[in-house]
Scaffold this active site. Structure first.
Site, PDB file in Angstrom:
ATOM      1  N   ARG A 106       0.864  -1.172   0.000  1.00 51.67           N
ATOM      2  CA  ARG A 106       0.000   0.000   0.000  1.00 51.67           C
ATOM      3  C   ARG A 106       0.904   1.226   0.000  1.00 51.67           C
ATOM      4  O   ARG A 106       1.667   1.442   0.950  1.00 51.67           O
ATOM      5  CB  ARG A 106      -0.914   0.020   1.227  1.00 51.67           C
ATOM      6  CG  ARG A 106      -1.835   1.255   1.306  1.00 51.67           C
ATOM      7  CD  ARG A 106      -2.641   1.231   2.604  1.00 51.67           C
ATOM      8  NE  ARG A 106      -3.411   2.448   2.787  1.00 51.67           N
ATOM      9  CZ  ARG A 106      -4.664   2.625   2.379  1.00 51.67           C
ATOM     10  NH1 ARG A 106      -5.294   1.664   1.751  1.00 51.67           N
ATOM     11  NH2 ARG A 106      -5.295   3.764   2.606  1.00 51.67           N
ATOM     12  N   HIS A 133      -7.131   1.039  -6.707  1.00 51.32           N
ATOM     13  CA  HIS A 133      -7.474   0.499  -5.379  1.00 51.32           C
ATOM     14  C   HIS A 133      -8.418  -0.693  -5.581  1.00 51.32           C
ATOM     15  O   HIS A 133      -9.593  -0.655  -5.207  1.00 51.32           O
ATOM     16  CB  HIS A 133      -8.155   1.596  -4.559  1.00 51.32           C
ATOM     17  CG  HIS A 133      -8.211   1.326  -3.086  1.00 51.32           C
ATOM     18  ND1 HIS A 133      -7.689   0.191  -2.507  1.00 51.32           N
ATOM     19  CD2 HIS A 133      -8.751   2.054  -2.067  1.00 51.32           C
ATOM     20  CE1 HIS A 133      -7.890   0.229  -1.208  1.00 51.32           C
ATOM     21  NE2 HIS A 133      -8.536   1.343  -0.912  1.00 51.32           N
ATOM     22  N   GLN A 136     -10.682  -2.445  -2.753  1.00 51.93           N
ATOM     23  CA  GLN A 136     -11.843  -1.665  -2.326  1.00 51.93           C
ATOM     24  C   GLN A 136     -13.030  -1.919  -3.251  1.00 51.93           C
ATOM     25  O   GLN A 136     -14.173  -2.030  -2.805  1.00 51.93           O
ATOM     26  CB  GLN A 136     -11.514  -0.180  -2.289  1.00 51.93           C
ATOM     27  CG  GLN A 136     -12.678   0.711  -1.877  1.00 51.93           C
ATOM     28  CD  GLN A 136     -13.106   0.489  -0.443  1.00 51.93           C
ATOM     29  OE1 GLN A 136     -12.285   0.571   0.462  1.00 51.93           O
ATOM     30  NE2 GLN A 136     -14.390   0.219  -0.216  1.00 51.93           N
ATOM     31  N   ASP A 228     -15.710  10.116  -2.291  1.00 51.72           N
ATOM     32  CA  ASP A 228     -14.429   9.867  -1.642  1.00 51.72           C
ATOM     33  C   ASP A 228     -13.877  11.220  -1.194  1.00 51.72           C
ATOM     34  O   ASP A 228     -14.396  12.273  -1.588  1.00 51.72           O
ATOM     35  CB  ASP A 228     -13.476   9.178  -2.632  1.00 51.72           C
ATOM     36  CG  ASP A 228     -12.200   8.665  -1.999  1.00 51.72           C
ATOM     37  OD1 ASP A 228     -12.097   8.687  -0.755  1.00 51.72           O
ATOM     38  OD2 ASP A 228     -11.297   8.240  -2.749  1.00 51.72           O
ATOM     39  N   CYS A 269     -15.508   4.930   0.667  1.00 49.54           N
ATOM     40  CA  CYS A 269     -14.446   3.982   1.018  1.00 49.54           C
ATOM     41  C   CYS A 269     -13.797   4.279   2.366  1.00 49.54           C
ATOM     42  O   CYS A 269     -13.085   3.424   2.893  1.00 49.54           O
ATOM     43  CB  CYS A 269     -13.399   3.920  -0.085  1.00 49.54           C
ATOM     44  SG  CYS A 269     -12.737   5.514  -0.588  1.00 49.54           S
ATOM     45  N   ARG A 297     -14.228  -5.262   3.314  1.00 49.07           N
ATOM     46  CA  ARG A 297     -12.816  -5.240   2.929  1.00 49.07           C
ATOM     47  C   ARG A 297     -12.138  -6.524   3.410  1.00 49.07           C
ATOM     48  O   ARG A 297     -11.317  -7.115   2.699  1.00 49.07           O
ATOM     49  CB  ARG A 297     -12.100  -4.030   3.540  1.00 49.07           C
ATOM     50  CG  ARG A 297     -12.490  -2.674   2.973  1.00 49.07           C
ATOM     51  CD  ARG A 297     -12.137  -2.517   1.516  1.00 49.07           C
ATOM     52  NE  ARG A 297     -10.737  -2.796   1.224  1.00 49.07           N
ATOM     53  CZ  ARG A 297      -9.713  -1.993   1.533  1.00 49.07           C
ATOM     54  NH1 ARG A 297      -9.913  -0.854   2.169  1.00 49.07           N
ATOM     55  NH2 ARG A 297      -8.474  -2.322   1.195  1.00 49.07           N
TER      56      ARG A 297
END
Length: 312
Positions: A106, A133, A136, A228, A269, A297
């Protein structure tokens, strides 16, 4: 579905059937966990968790997911290893690949996760880069399935920074899975044209539509309203400019009502900056499924690890 030994860097690399198979596996693993049934597919597997960017959901999902299946996850922060500093990414990858069975990354540059996959010799999973991502998106699709049923043909509207890793990932994921996607943003923040065209080629094959628009009227008929943060990690210096550009795109009660559907769900998210991209009222409303997403997740990341690394 045989994904054993493969890396998970972007949904571009997976067919709709493979993505659907990961969602099916995640739902199965989730149901088993709720019944107190745990697996052993990752028994004696050691997993490196490399984090250039901090995280709540990604770190916890990989850690708990690995432990649920008998594996061991080792957190490696920016001060724990020499990645890209005193030691090249290529050399770090070759060292870690001899000690660990799988690697999560990440961080910032997407090339870093690609190089880890190229040189480590073990499955590598993208926990987030500046470009994509994908874990997600799996969690989001599982959440949509749970609340809406079949996701093919549904309409998802993403409001905010149309160039960020979430918008990019929705372009790929929705295109492949037949979800109608509208990215609603000022033109200054529209996604890269090449990726948009690629997504439209996926959507044409899947029978869905990709729309890029400045108009809030595009939310009409939406099954999902998604937003987001306006400034991603590493872009804090752009916060004031983003507030100026994106304030008209805030998700509030008026915008939710504009869909014309009482069944529209709100997704994010996380973490959220309440009062910017979404109001507290919508975030805490009955339409909000953000904590279902957060839990998912774990189940979807566990499915990725089991499918690509787990013993059959």
């Amino acid at each position: 579905m045989d994904l054993h030994g493969r890396s998970f860097l972007t949904l571009k690399d997976f067919t709709p059937e493979e993505i659907g198979g990961l969602l099916d596996l995640a739902a199965e693993l989730k149901a088993k966990k709720k019944q107190g049934i745990y697996g052993t597919s990752l028994l004696h597997k050691n997993i490196a968790l490399i984090f250039e960017k901090p995280s709540t959901r990604t770190r916890c999902a990989f850690t708990v997911g690995a432990q649920d299946e008998g594996g061991n996850a080792e957190y490696l922060g920016v001060h724990d290893i020499q990645l890209g500093g005193k030691e090249s990414v290529e050399d770090t990858a070759r060292v870690l690949g001899r000690m660990f069975d799988g690697i999560e990354f990440r961080g910032f540059k997407h090339k870093t996760v690609e190089d880890l996959a190229r040189y480590s010799g073990v499955p590598v999973w993208n926990g987030l880069t500046d470009d994509f991502h994908p874990t997600q998106i799996l969690a989001d699709f599982l959440t949509m399935r749970e609340h809406l049923g079949e996701i093919r043909g549904r309409k998802l509207c993403f409001l905010g920074d149309g160039r960020n890793n979430m918008a990019n990932s929705f372009l790929v994921g929705c295109g492949k899975m037949g979800v109608n996607l509208s990215i609603i943003a000022p033109k200054e923040l529209w996604p890269e044209e090449g990726l948009t065209e690629l997504a439209r080629s996926y959507a044409e094959e899947a029978g869905s539509r990709i729309v890029i628009s400045e108009s809030l009227d595009e939310v009409e008929g939406a099954d999902v309203i998604y937003t987001d943060v306006w400034a991603s990690m590493g872009e804090e210096d752009k916060a004031a400019e983003r507030i100026r550009l994106l304030s008209p795109y805030q998700v509030n009660r008026a915008l939710m009502e504009k869909t014309g559907k009482k069944t529209t769900i709100f997704m994010h998210c996380l973490p959220a900056v309440k009062g910017n991209e979404v109001t507290e009222e919508v975030f805490e409303s009955a339409s909000s499924v953000v904590f279902d997403e957060a839990e998912n997740r774990m189940h979807t990341i566990k499915a990725v690890m089991v499918a690509t690394l787990g013993e059959k």
